[in-house]
Design a protein around this motif. Structure first.
Motif, PDB file in Angstrom:
ATOM      1  N   ASN A 180      46.769  63.558 -40.471  1.00  0.00           N
ATOM      2  CA  ASN A 180      46.398  62.909 -39.475  1.00  0.00           C
ATOM      3  C   ASN A 180      45.222  61.599 -39.417  1.00  0.00           C
ATOM      4  N   SER A 181      44.384  61.968 -40.465  1.00  0.00           N
ATOM      5  CA  SER A 181      43.631  60.907 -40.783  1.00  0.00           C
ATOM      6  C   SER A 181      43.938  59.643 -41.267  1.00  0.00           C
ATOM      7  N   GLU A 182      45.265  59.749 -41.958  1.00  0.00           N
ATOM      8  CA  GLU A 182      46.123  58.509 -42.504  1.00  0.00           C
ATOM      9  C   GLU A 182      46.765  57.979 -41.435  1.00  0.00           C
ATOM     10  N   ILE A 183      47.592  58.741 -40.638  1.00  0.00           N
ATOM     11  CA  ILE A 183      48.176  58.340 -39.383  1.00  0.00           C
ATOM     12  C   ILE A 183      47.082  57.373 -38.661  1.00  0.00           C
ATOM     13  N   ASN A 184      45.902  57.899 -38.253  1.00  0.00           N
ATOM     14  CA  ASN A 184      45.099  57.224 -37.270  1.00  0.00           C
ATOM     15  C   ASN A 184      44.769  55.906 -38.108  1.00  0.00           C
ATOM     16  N   ARG A 185      44.401  55.698 -39.069  1.00  0.00           N
ATOM     17  CA  ARG A 185      44.022  54.679 -40.087  1.00  0.00           C
ATOM     18  C   ARG A 185      44.857  53.527 -39.959  1.00  0.00           C
ATOM     19  N   ASN A 186      46.430  54.218 -40.317  1.00  0.00           N
ATOM     20  CA  ASN A 186      47.691  53.012 -40.403  1.00  0.00           C
ATOM     21  C   ASN A 186      47.523  52.688 -38.985  1.00  0.00           C
ATOM     22  N   ALA A 187      47.484  53.336 -37.684  1.00  0.00           N
ATOM     23  CA  ALA A 187      47.631  53.010 -36.309  1.00  0.00           C
ATOM     24  C   ALA A 187      46.880  51.931 -35.991  1.00  0.00           C
ATOM     25  N   ILE A 188      45.784  51.503 -36.407  1.00  0.00           N
ATOM     26  CA  ILE A 188      44.983  50.457 -35.945  1.00  0.00           C
ATOM     27  C   ILE A 188      45.434  49.158 -37.095  1.00  0.00           C
ATOM     28  N   ALA A 189      46.001  49.350 -38.042  1.00  0.00           N
ATOM     29  CA  ALA A 189      46.274  48.295 -38.738  1.00  0.00           C
ATOM     30  C   ALA A 189      47.502  47.471 -38.120  1.00  0.00           C
ATOM     31  N   PRO A 190      47.190  46.144 -38.395  1.00  0.00           N
ATOM     32  CA  PRO A 190      48.135  45.119 -37.891  1.00  0.00           C
ATOM     33  C   PRO A 190      49.618  45.401 -38.270  1.00  0.00           C
ATOM     34  N   SER A 191      49.659  45.659 -39.842  1.00  0.00           N
ATOM     35  CA  SER A 191      50.855  46.084 -40.191  1.00  0.00           C
ATOM     36  C   SER A 191      51.577  47.353 -40.147  1.00  0.00           C
ATOM     37  N   SER A 192      51.177  48.079 -39.214  1.00  0.00           N
ATOM     38  CA  SER A 192      51.528  49.635 -38.910  1.00  0.00           C
ATOM     39  C   SER A 192      52.919  49.657 -38.658  1.00  0.00           C
ATOM     40  N   THR A 193      53.762  50.263 -39.360  1.00  0.00           N
ATOM     41  CA  THR A 193      55.004  50.725 -38.905  1.00  0.00           C
ATOM     42  C   THR A 193      55.251  52.076 -39.097  1.00  0.00           C
ATOM     43  N   ASP A 194      56.549  52.609 -38.458  1.00  0.00           N
ATOM     44  CA  ASP A 194      56.978  53.886 -38.420  1.00  0.00           C
ATOM     45  C   ASP A 194      56.884  54.469 -40.056  1.00  0.00           C
ATOM     46  N   SER A 195      56.899  53.816 -41.071  1.00  0.00           N
ATOM     47  CA  SER A 195      56.893  54.376 -42.364  1.00  0.00           C
ATOM     48  C   SER A 195      55.668  54.853 -42.741  1.00  0.00           C
ATOM     49  N   SER A 196      54.602  54.777 -41.916  1.00  0.00           N
ATOM     50  CA  SER A 196      53.221  55.091 -42.162  1.00  0.00           C
ATOM     51  C   SER A 196      53.390  56.458 -41.855  1.00  0.00           C
ATOM     52  N   LEU A 197      54.228  57.173 -41.457  1.00  0.00           N
ATOM     53  CA  LEU A 197      54.159  58.544 -41.075  1.00  0.00           C
ATOM     54  C   LEU A 197      54.517  59.353 -42.196  1.00  0.00           C
ATOM     55  N   THR A 198      54.917  58.842 -43.370  1.00  0.00           N
ATOM     56  CA  THR A 198      55.148  59.477 -44.656  1.00  0.00           C
ATOM     57  C   THR A 198      54.524  58.807 -45.856  1.00  0.00           C
ATOM     58  N   ARG A 199      54.257  59.417 -46.614  1.00  0.00           N
ATOM     59  CA  ARG A 199      53.283  58.870 -47.939  1.00  0.00           C
ATOM     60  C   ARG A 199      54.386  59.141 -49.088  1.00  0.00           C
ATOM     61  N   GLU A 200      54.749  58.034 -49.798  1.00  0.00           N
ATOM     62  CA  GLU A 200      55.864  58.286 -51.003  1.00  0.00           C
ATOM     63  C   GLU A 200      55.121  57.689 -52.174  1.00  0.00           C
ATOM     64  N   LEU A 201      55.385  58.785 -53.171  1.00  0.00           N
ATOM     65  CA  LEU A 201      54.806  58.186 -54.598  1.00  0.00           C
ATOM     66  C   LEU A 201      55.889  58.098 -55.631  1.00  0.00           C
ATOM     67  N   ALA A 202      55.831  56.896 -56.050  1.00  0.00           N
ATOM     68  CA  ALA A 202      56.842  56.869 -57.404  1.00  0.00           C
ATOM     69  C   ALA A 202      56.151  57.074 -58.635  1.00  0.00           C
ATOM     70  N   ILE A 203      56.776  58.245 -59.186  1.00  0.00           N
ATOM     71  CA  ILE A 203      56.175  58.898 -60.511  1.00  0.00           C
ATOM     72  C   ILE A 203      57.356  58.431 -61.748  1.00  0.00           C
ATOM     73  N   ASP A 204      56.538  58.182 -62.772  1.00  0.00           N
ATOM     74  CA  ASP A 204      57.311  57.581 -64.081  1.00  0.00           C
ATOM     75  C   ASP A 204      56.616  58.323 -65.367  1.00  0.00           C
ATOM     76  N   LEU A 205      57.247  59.491 -65.886  1.00  0.00           N
ATOM     77  CA  LEU A 205      56.854  60.149 -66.831  1.00  0.00           C
ATOM     78  C   LEU A 205      57.684  59.926 -68.088  1.00  0.00           C
ATOM     79  N   GLU A 206      56.708  60.065 -69.344  1.00  0.00           N
ATOM     80  CA  GLU A 206      57.337  60.328 -70.613  1.00  0.00           C
ATOM     81  C   GLU A 206      56.543  61.140 -71.590  1.00  0.00           C
ATOM     82  N   PHE A 207      57.206  62.006 -72.139  1.00  0.00           N
ATOM     83  CA  PHE A 207      56.416  62.910 -73.116  1.00  0.00           C
ATOM     84  C   PHE A 207      57.458  63.340 -74.400  1.00  0.00           C
ATOM     85  N   LYS A 208      56.877  63.802 -75.291  1.00  0.00           N
ATOM     86  CA  LYS A 208      57.590  64.386 -76.531  1.00  0.00           C
ATOM     87  C   LYS A 208      57.766  65.696 -76.506  1.00  0.00           C
TER      88      LYS A 208
END
Length: 290
Positions: A180-208
């Motif tokens: 909710n805090s993230e949605i409220n923060r994005n709601a007052i931003a000029p660039s706010s869009t519907d995509s602000s309702l989700t948070r997406e992380l791009a993960i890149d891992l490498e291991f032995k």
């Protein structure tokens, strides 16, 4: 395990049928349970020939290429070689490990070689069944490390990359609803869009990948980024430990199966695994100090 079930089905059909042309019987039984198979070579040594009537075989060797088990699950190479086989034909049952062990007159053991390509692995990662299993592992890791069941991420578009020197790379996205805090923060931003309702992380891992004492696969030297930024060593260590804890073959011993990894090699286009397994009879107990 499904691969082993198919192979055992073909193997046990030899003992149960009492057939004479054993190579063809096994080949047809295995092929009938697969979507497709590019090459197949089976050799059965049933000397003396009357041994099959007593549920005995000297040795079975199975070599296959291009095995498609399910629409998204292909194995480039699968080879199996057994030692002497002896079943009680009246008790044959391969629907469960206990049923299999009940029918064994002596331990069943053999070696296997498995090769999968990078393309095969990435095709498998498109399977809803495989993604669902990975999602379950991810959820358990999050609960274990975060200590909360309220944090939930959706796994999106996993992809692997095989590298030399036994290094394994994996890329995927994680998505979760914004708080909710993230949605409220994005709601007052000029660039706010519907995509602000989700948070997406791009993960890149490498291991032995290391093999310890033939029974434990250990994730080592992890490296990774989140949205292009380096991940913390604490987070990487937690990920490596969480995965490694699940990659131990010792849990099979409670079911009367001794399994060991003899060789694990990864290069830039394929993964090769060579292993040994021994299935004890129902009356035999595995030594606890193995």
């Amino acid at each position: 395990m499904e691969v082993l079930t198919i192979v055992l089905s073909g193997l046990l059909s030899l003992v149960s049928s009492g057939g004479i042309i054993l190579d063809s019987v096994a080949a047809n039984r295995i092929r009938s349970q697969l979507i497709s198979i590019e090459e197949q070579d089976i050799r059965v040594d049933n000397s003396p020939s009357y041994g099959i009537a007593q549920g005995k075989l000297q040795q079975v060797r199975i070599a296959t290429r291009g095995v498609t088990i399910k629409p998204d699950l292909r194995i480039a190479v699968l080879e199996l070689e057994t030692d002497r086989v002896h079943f009680n034909r009246d008790k044959l049952d391969f629907n469960s490990i206990d049923g299999l062990r009940e029918s064994l007159e002596q331990p069943l053991q053999g070696a296997a070689k498995l090769i999968v390509t990078e393309d095969d692995l990435n095709q498998a990662l498109k399977s809803p069944e495989v993604v669902a299993q990975m999602q379950q592992v991810l959820n358990r890791l999050i609960i274990r490390k975060a200590g909360s069941t309220n944090i939930s991420y959706q796994l999106i578009a996993p992809q692997v990359e095989l590298n030399s020197a036994n290094r394994f790379g994996v890329k995927f996205n994680l998505s979760r609803p914004s708080t909710n805090s993230e949605i409220n923060r994005n709601a007052i931003a000029p660039s706010s869009t519907d995509s602000s309702l989700t948070r997406e992380l791009a993960i890149d891992l490498e291991f032995k990948i290391l093999v310890l004492k033939g029974k434990t696969i250990r994730i080592a030297e992890p490296q990774g980024t989140v949205n292009g930024r380096p991940m913390s060593s604490r987070l990487l260590t937690g990920f490596a430990e969480g995965i490694s804890d699940r990659l131990n073959l010792s849990f099979l011993e409670s079911n009367g199966i001794l399994a060991r990894i003899l060789q694990l090699e990864i290069d830039e286009d394929k993964l090769k695994l060579v292993g040994f397994a021994k299935v004890e009879t129902k009356t035999t107990q595995l030594s606890s100090n193995r």
